[in-house]
Design a protein around this motif. Sequence first.
Motif, PDB file in Angstrom:
ATOM      1  N   GLY A  48      -8.705  -4.764   1.152  1.00  9.55           N
ATOM      2  CA  GLY A  48      -7.971  -3.499   1.103  1.00  9.55           C
ATOM      3  C   GLY A  48      -6.491  -3.664   1.431  1.00  9.55           C
ATOM      4  N   PRO A 406      -8.068   4.195  -2.032  1.00  9.98           N
ATOM      5  CA  PRO A 406      -7.676   4.526  -3.408  1.00  9.98           C
ATOM      6  C   PRO A 406      -6.969   5.886  -3.506  1.00  9.98           C
ATOM      7  CG  PRO A 406      -9.889   3.608  -3.385  1.00  9.98           C
ATOM      8  CD  PRO A 406      -9.486   3.800  -1.951  1.00  9.98           C
ATOM      9  N   ARG A 409      -3.483   5.425  -2.198  1.00 10.20           N
ATOM     10  CA  ARG A 409      -2.687   4.625  -3.154  1.00 10.20           C
ATOM     11  C   ARG A 409      -2.200   5.477  -4.313  1.00 10.20           C
ATOM     12  NH1 ARG A 409      -6.633  -0.086  -2.813  1.00 10.20           N
ATOM     13  NH2 ARG A 409      -5.743  -1.091  -1.000  1.00 10.20           N
ATOM     14  N   HIS A 414      -0.053   3.907   0.094  1.00  9.54           N
ATOM     15  CA  HIS A 414      -0.499   2.576   0.513  1.00  9.54           C
ATOM     16  C   HIS A 414      -0.372   1.608  -0.644  1.00  9.54           C
ATOM     17  CE1 HIS A 414      -3.282  -0.565   2.209  1.00  9.54           C
ATOM     18  NE2 HIS A 414      -2.548  -0.258   3.253  1.00  9.54           N
ATOM     19  N   ARG A 415       0.007   0.367  -0.298  1.00 10.13           N
ATOM     20  CA  ARG A 415       0.165  -0.642  -1.336  1.00 10.13           C
ATOM     21  C   ARG A 415      -1.216  -1.142  -1.779  1.00 10.13           C
ATOM     22  NH1 ARG A 415       1.311  -2.680   3.592  1.00 10.13           N
ATOM     23  NH2 ARG A 415      -0.492  -3.837   4.356  1.00 10.13           N
ATOM     24  N   SER A 416      -1.273  -1.793  -2.961  1.00 10.02           N
ATOM     25  CA  SER A 416      -2.562  -2.347  -3.375  1.00 10.02           C
ATOM     26  C   SER A 416      -2.588  -3.856  -3.166  1.00 10.02           C
ATOM     27  CB  SER A 416      -2.860  -1.995  -4.821  1.00 10.02           C
ATOM     28  OG  SER A 416      -1.745  -2.303  -5.608  1.00 10.02           O
TER      29      SER A 416
END
Length: 437
Positions: A48, A406, A409, A414-416
């Motif tokens: 994650g 997800p 994001r 939030h970054r992936s």
Amino acid sequence: MPNRELHFTAFIAPAGYHESAWRVVPEDPRSALTLPYYAQLAQIAESGALDALFCADNISIAEYRVEHLPQALFDPLELLSALAALTERIGLIATGSTTYTAPWELARRFATLDFLSGGRAGWNIVTTSSVLTAANYGRDEHPAHGERYAAAVEFVEVVRRVWDAWEDDAVVGSKESGVWADRAKVRAPHFHGEHFDVAGILPFPRSPQGHPVLVQAGSSDAGMDLAARYAELVFTRQPTIADAIAFRGALRERAARSGRSPDHLHVLPALMYTLGSTEAEARARQDELEALASSEFRWRNMLWMVGLDPDAFDPDAPLPDGLLAAPAPTSGAERLFATARRERVPLRELGRIHAGMPTNLTFAGTPEQLARFIARWSDAGAVDGFTLMATTLPDGLADFVDHVLPILRREGRHRSAYAGTTLREPLGLPRPPGRGS
Ligand SMILES: Cc1cc2nc3c(=O)[nH]c(=O)nc-3n(C[C@H](O)[C@H](O)[C@H](O)COP(=O)(O)O)c2cc1C
């Protein structure tokens, strides 16, 4: 305004953070005594792109705990060194005590983890609140709160100097000349303070991050002062959004007064959460955990969490007047003493009012509801992210990664993937300049 990128660290614990977790998870709770259990948590958290795994530590335990909870509190640095070999990107934060360790030794052990992990180490600076610890280290008395923090400031200062003794470019490594390092670029700390004397250099160069990331969890005035001076991540336990806004604001202001950029200090309150595919399912899970909770555990844990020895108290009597009149050993104890002065009830009853949980912030609901909760706290300026305490593990962490991230994001929160290879990079923290730069 674009959404701010959130930061998350994952607490690791046997079976989860609720005391009843081990009784409801399908896995054998003894698995927490094996490396694959932690490797699985690390792999989930890394999939994650969470910022870090966090390894809490207590260097004494009250014996009531063995009856109620799986005990698997391994040495954090050794555990995280093993996990460094099994992971590539995730940060590895270990807890280290300023009251019961020697600064040179601690500097060496954390810098070693920084090397072995390729720059992913963090140090959770604690002063150790439990009175039981003194006897494990051959001391007659556990130092008082103010004394512990005064020494902690000097401790962190000397550790930083030890980390900085080698300039970044001290290593020459010239096979032709036979010079390994330029001695002129190595300067011993020769530190003589009120609490510590540390003379020499580490037996290896400055570590990949310069300094492992500094983390702090004390919320008292002295704890906030230490955090404002040095901490780059702050773990807290504010129960409401208003409290969290005030705490983060005050800390940022103090950091600025210490000459630091407030943006280089991320506040991540501990969030204990239970997820379900419907709100009713999440609540039913939480109720199941609570139904298994023991009131005997709760009152003892309430005292233990604030640094007191539960075996020294009678559960059928209120907290003694003498104790309530003395200075509280921690900020948590101050809150507990305030309730105890007001309520004057037996300890067992006080345990029901106060719950004795590791954080004051709990959530039960769907992934969508948790994402909304997180977004609301972030948008209000209350947090820079959270330290995740799943009530049950490993499923609670996997559900967060698979179902909550997800949503965050999609909203640009939030970054992936990881930025860079060190812990500092995804956190947006600068590498502390070395002496020669
Ligand atoms: C989220 C969180 C995690 C903590 N983890 C640890 C830990 O691993 N080891 C420890 O000795 N204390 C830990 N503490 C306790 C703090 O380091 C500190 O001793 C405590 O909050 C009392 O200090 P204060 O009076 O400054 O608030 C933690 C506290 C919080 C809120």
